[in-house]
Design an enzyme around this catalytic site. Sequence first.
Site, PDB file in Angstrom:
ATOM      1  N   LYS A  30      -4.806   0.598  16.780  1.00  0.00           N
ATOM      2  CA  LYS A  30      -5.854   0.053  17.032  1.00  0.00           C
ATOM      3  C   LYS A  30      -5.435  -1.278  19.314  1.00  0.00           C
ATOM      4  CE  LYS A  30      -8.128   0.164  13.505  1.00  0.00           C
ATOM      5  NZ  LYS A  30      -8.454  -1.064  11.689  1.00  0.00           N
TER       6      LYS A  30
ATOM      7  N   HIS B 165      -3.063   7.799  -0.096  1.00  0.00           N
ATOM      8  CA  HIS B 165      -2.657   6.491   0.895  1.00  0.00           C
ATOM      9  C   HIS B 165      -1.814   5.865   0.395  1.00  0.00           C
ATOM     10  CE1 HIS B 165      -6.434   8.208   3.874  1.00  0.00           C
ATOM     11  NE2 HIS B 165      -6.897   7.592   1.852  1.00  0.00           N
TER      12      HIS B 165
ATOM     13  N   LYS C 253       4.118  -5.822   3.592  1.00  0.00           N
ATOM     14  CA  LYS C 253       3.740  -5.935   4.492  1.00  0.00           C
ATOM     15  C   LYS C 253       4.804  -6.793   5.627  1.00  0.00           C
ATOM     16  CE  LYS C 253      -1.092  -3.968   4.309  1.00  0.00           C
ATOM     17  NZ  LYS C 253      -0.571  -3.150   5.179  1.00  0.00           N
TER      18      LYS C 253
ATOM     19  N   LYS D 133      -3.955  -8.385   8.707  1.00  0.00           N
ATOM     20  CA  LYS D 133      -4.179  -7.387   7.849  1.00  0.00           C
ATOM     21  C   LYS D 133      -3.994  -7.845   6.525  1.00  0.00           C
ATOM     22  CE  LYS D 133       0.052  -5.312   9.437  1.00  0.00           C
ATOM     23  NZ  LYS D 133      -0.127  -4.154   9.969  1.00  0.00           N
ATOM     24  N   ARG D 134      -4.448  -7.083   5.518  1.00  0.00           N
ATOM     25  CA  ARG D 134      -4.247  -7.783   3.995  1.00  0.00           C
ATOM     26  C   ARG D 134      -3.098  -8.211   3.672  1.00  0.00           C
ATOM     27  NH1 ARG D 134      -8.298  -5.705   0.638  1.00  0.00           N
ATOM     28  NH2 ARG D 134      -6.784  -7.572  -1.029  1.00  0.00           N
TER      29      ARG D 134
ATOM     30  N   THR E 237      -2.990   1.483  10.121  1.00  0.00           N
ATOM     31  CA  THR E 237      -3.925   2.045  11.108  1.00  0.00           C
ATOM     32  C   THR E 237      -4.112   0.773  12.414  1.00  0.00           C
ATOM     33  OG1 THR E 237      -5.636   1.485   9.558  1.00  0.00           O
ATOM     34  CG2 THR E 237      -5.066   4.091   9.873  1.00  0.00           C
TER      35      THR E 237
HETATM   36  C1  26Q Z   1      -7.488   1.419  -6.825  1.00  0.00           C
HETATM   37  C2  26Q Z   1      -8.278   0.891  -8.276  1.00  0.00           C
HETATM   38  C3  26Q Z   1      -8.826  -0.207  -8.802  1.00  0.00           C
HETATM   39  C4  26Q Z   1      -8.887  -0.852  -8.032  1.00  0.00           C
HETATM   40  C5  26Q Z   1      -8.889  -0.769  -6.254  1.00  0.00           C
HETATM   41  C6  26Q Z   1      -7.542   0.220  -6.569  1.00  0.00           C
HETATM   42  C7  26Q Z   1      -7.922   0.097  -4.866  1.00  0.00           C
HETATM   43  C8  26Q Z   1      -8.485  -0.443  -4.155  1.00  0.00           C
HETATM   44  C9  26Q Z   1      -8.771  -0.017  -2.371  1.00  0.00           C
HETATM   45  C10 26Q Z   1      -6.432   0.885  -4.216  1.00  0.00           C
HETATM   46  C11 26Q Z   1      -5.496   0.869  -3.499  1.00  0.00           C
HETATM   47  C12 26Q Z   1      -6.985   0.403  -2.341  1.00  0.00           C
HETATM   48  C13 26Q Z   1      -6.230   1.035  -1.234  1.00  0.00           C
HETATM   49  C14 26Q Z   1      -5.071   1.266   0.071  1.00  0.00           C
HETATM   50  C15 26Q Z   1      -5.480   1.027   0.883  1.00  0.00           C
HETATM   51  O1  26Q Z   1      -5.938   0.897   2.219  1.00  0.00           O
HETATM   52  N1  26Q Z   1      -3.535   2.021   1.814  1.00  0.00           N
HETATM   53  C16 26Q Z   1      -4.132   1.798   3.140  1.00  0.00           C
HETATM   54  O2  26Q Z   1      -4.246   3.265   3.587  1.00  0.00           O
HETATM   55  C17 26Q Z   1      -4.179   3.179   5.520  1.00  0.00           C
HETATM   56  C18 26Q Z   1      -5.191   4.478   5.645  1.00  0.00           C
HETATM   57  O3  26Q Z   1      -3.913   5.366   5.317  1.00  0.00           O
HETATM   58  C19 26Q Z   1      -2.929   2.831   5.250  1.00  0.00           C
HETATM   59  O4  26Q Z   1      -3.717   3.276   6.862  1.00  0.00           O
HETATM   60  C20 26Q Z   1      -1.913   2.483   4.736  1.00  0.00           C
HETATM   61  O5  26Q Z   1      -0.770   2.225   5.292  1.00  0.00           O
HETATM   62  C21 26Q Z   1      -2.214   2.368   3.400  1.00  0.00           C
HETATM   63  O6  26Q Z   1      -1.724   1.062   3.026  1.00  0.00           O
END
Ligand code: 26Q
Length: 810
Positions: free
Chosen positions: A655, A355, A549, A543-544, A651
Site C-alpha cells: 500500500k 499465512h 515486527k 501494523k499489529r 501487505t
Molecule cells: C487463530 C486461532 C485462534 C484465534 C485466532 C487465530 C488467528 C487469527 C488471525 C491466527 C492468525 C490470524 C491472522 C494472521 C495474519 O493476519 N497473518 C498475516 O497474513 C497476511 C496476509 O497473508 C500476511 O501478509 C502477513 O505477513 C501475516 O502475518
Amino acid sequence: MLITKNKIIEDYKEKFLELHGKELVDGNNLQKYETLGELVKKYSAKDWASTNKEYSKLKNKQVYYLSMEFLLGRLLDNSLLNLGIRETCEEALKELNIDLHELEDMEQDQGLGNGGLGRLAACFLDSMASTNIAGHGFGIRYKYGFFEQQIIDGKQVEVADTWLKSRNVWEIKKTDKSEIVKFYGKVEMEVKKGKVKFVHKDYEAVLAVPYDTPIIGYKNNLVNTLRLWSVETICKEFDFSAFARGEFIKSQEYKNSVEAISLVLYPEDSFYEGKLLRLKQEYLLVSAGIQNIVNEYKSNGGNISLFNESVAIHINDTHPTLAIPELMRILIDEEGLEWEEAWEITQSSVSYTNHTILAEALEKWEVDMFKNLLPRVYMIIEEINQRYCKELWSIYPGEWDKISRMSIIGDGYIRMASLDIVGSHSVNGVAKLHTEILKNQEMSEFYSLYPSKFNNKTNGITHRRWLIKCNPELTELLKSTIGEGFMKKPTDLKMFQEHLKDSSVKLALANIKLENKKRLSKEIYNTKGIMVNPNSIFDVQVKRIHAYKRQTLNCLRIMDLYNRIIDNPNLDIVPRTFIFAGKAAPGYYLAKNTIELINSISNKINNDYRVGDKIKVVMMDNYRVSLAEKIVPAADLSEQISTTTKEASGTSNMKFMMNGAITMATLDGANIEIKDAVGPENIIVFGLNAKEVFNYYKNGGYNAWDIYNKDSRVKRVMNNLIDGTYSADKERFKPIYESLLNYNDEFFALRDFNDYIDAQDKVDKLYRDLDKWQEMCGVNIAKSGIFSSDRTINEYATGIWGANTIYRNL
Ligand code: 26Q
C-alpha cells in the site's frame, strides 16, 4: 442503468423521506449517510439479482472464500466508485447542500478482522467482483468486531467495538437461507437396506442465519455476495410455558450461551489458544457454509457427483479447515456417496492458504474436547487419518517417527494444517520466500510427499481502495500523465516511469505528498494535540504490535537519535516525524509494554526543548482501515522491518509503495518482490538475510549480551530503558529490556541495530536530494501495479480454482 445527477437528487430525497419519515432539512448526518447507503444498495440491487440469476445456471465455477475474518472498513465510498457514480453523486449532494465527505465519515468501519489476513480477504472480494470472477465470501457476523483501542496514560485500553449500534445499511438478512448447526450428542450406527449409516443423535442445535452484503465490481455491472453468519436459538419466540414455570432466567441463559458463538472476534492473530468457543465459531462458519453451498448447488439442479466441477472452496488459513470433514460428512451421510468418491470430490474442491510460520500460531485441537463437541466430524477425521497413514506406511515402510510426525492426529491433538494439506489439492504461501520456507522447512516432509500441491501466490491489495480512493490527487496526476487505463489495468502504471524525466511531474508528486502530509498533520493535531511539521520526513510504522515486527527496533533507533541530538544540539538532520499505530492482542504483555514505550518516548522527546523541531514521535490511537487510508498517502518512508523469515508477506508494504513511499526493508516476505520490482536503487535494505537467520537457529552462536558489551550505542539505549530516562518507574520497561538481553533477543533486534541506523542515515542523505527522492517515489508507484490483488486473484483463479471470467450480456 444511467444514473444522472437529477435522478440521484430525486431518489435521494424520496429515500430520505421513506426511511426517516421527515424532510431532508430536518435530518442529521447519520440519517443522511444511511439514506445514501440505502440508495447505493438500491442502485446495485438489479445487478445483484441478475448476477445471482446468471450464477444459478451453473455455467461458471462458483468460488467460496471461507474466512473467519473480513476486514472491510468503510463501504460507501468504494461502492460509489465501483458503481461509477462517485462524482455525479458528489455533485448531486452538493446541490442538496450536503458534503459527501462528511457523510462518509459517519460510517463505522466494518472491522471484522485482526489485520493482514482479514484485510486480504476484503481486497480479494473487491478483486473477484471487479475482474468478473464468481467469488463469494463466507464469514461470521460478529456482534462485536475487533476492539476499539484507546490510549490512556500511555497504555492500551480495549473497548468493545459496537459497530452494529446504528443500523448496518449494507446487509440484508436472509432468514430463508438459514442452516441448522449441530453440536455435542452421540453417533449411532444403523444398518439400512444392508448399508451402514451413522446417525448423529441428542445433539444441541443452533440456527445459523445469514446476512448478505453486496460486493460491487468496478464498473462491470457485476455484484457478488459476502455472506456473514449470525447465530440464533432455534426457537426464537418467547417461551411462555417456561416463563410460567419460572424458568425464564434459565431460558435467557440458554439464549445467551447460543448467541455467544457469534458475539465477538478473537483479537489474537499470532498466538493460538485452544478455546472451546473458538472451535464452535469455526464449526459454525464451516457447517452453515458447506450446507449452504451444497443446497444452493442442488437447488440449481447440480449433480452431486460433479460438484467439484462447479464449486471451489477456499480455506483462508487453517481456521475453516473443518470444511474438509464437513463436506465429507454431507456427501456421505446425507448424499449417500461412498467414501472414495466423496474424498475425490472434497480434495478437488478444497484449497488452502497458509499465512504464518510462527509455530505458536499453528492451530491444533485437543482430541477429547473436539470429540465431545463434534462427534461425527471427529469420526471422519479419524477415518481420513487412518487411510492416509496407511498410505504413508506403504510409501515409508518402517519409518515410524516420520509417520507420527506427519500424522493428522498425534500427541492427543488434531493438527489442522496437516488436515488441510492432506484434504485439499492446493497449498499456497503468500510470498516467494514464505512459500520456499513452507516447502523446504516447515512442511518439507509434506512437500516431498505431494510436491504438486504446493505453490506460491504473492499477496496483493486492491488499487481501487488503496490508490484511487485514498489518494485522489495522485490518481488525478496519473490520469493526466498516463491516461485512465491503469484504473482497469493496474500494470499500466508502469507507463508513469517515463514521465519521471519531466521535472514538473516530480514537482507535482512532491506537492501531492505535501498536501497529504498536511491533512494527516491536522488529524494528528486534532486527535493527539501534537503539532508536527509537514515538511519533515514522515517515517511510518503502522501494523499489529508484535515482537517479530520489531517496533522495539524502531524505538531503539529513535532513542539513539535522541541521544545524538542531546549530545549535539546542532546535529544536522532532516527533520523527521515518527508515526506509529497498531493494536496489541489484549493478553500479549510484551506488545502492550511496547505501546507504553512508544508513548513514553513520544512524551519525552516531543517535550524536550533541546530537540526543537528536529524530531517528533506520534502514536495514533485505534489503527483501523479508515485510519490507514489517511496515513498511507502521507508517508515518505514505510517501515517494513520484521525479522527476516517471520513476516509471511506483509501487505501494508504494498500500500505504501503504491502511494509513493520508499520502503525501509529487511529481505522478508513480499519486501523481496518489491525489491525485485523497483530495483535495489529504489528501496533501502538492511539486516540479516534468511540464510543468516536460519544459520543462527541451526547452529546458535547469537549472544545479545556480547553486542551490548561491545557496542556503546546499544549499551546506552538499552540502559536508557531502565535508568529512568523514559519513566520514573525504572521497572516499567524491564520486560522489553529482559526480552532483549536475558532472553537473548529472539528477533535479533540488537543484531540488526547498527545496520538499521546506517540505513536510516542513508535515508537522511537521500531525502536532501529532493529530485532524486521524487524519482524514487515515482518508480515505486510505477512498479506497484503487479501488487494489485487483481493480479493475485487472476493467479488463484487460473492456478488453483479453475475459475474463468464471466462474460454476460448486460
Ligand atoms: C487463530 C486461532 C485462534 C484465534 C485466532 C487465530 C488467528 C487469527 C488471525 C491466527 C492468525 C490470524 C491472522 C494472521 C495474519 O493476519 N497473518 C498475516 O497474513 C497476511 C496476509 O497473508 C500476511 O501478509 C502477513 O505477513 C501475516 O502475518
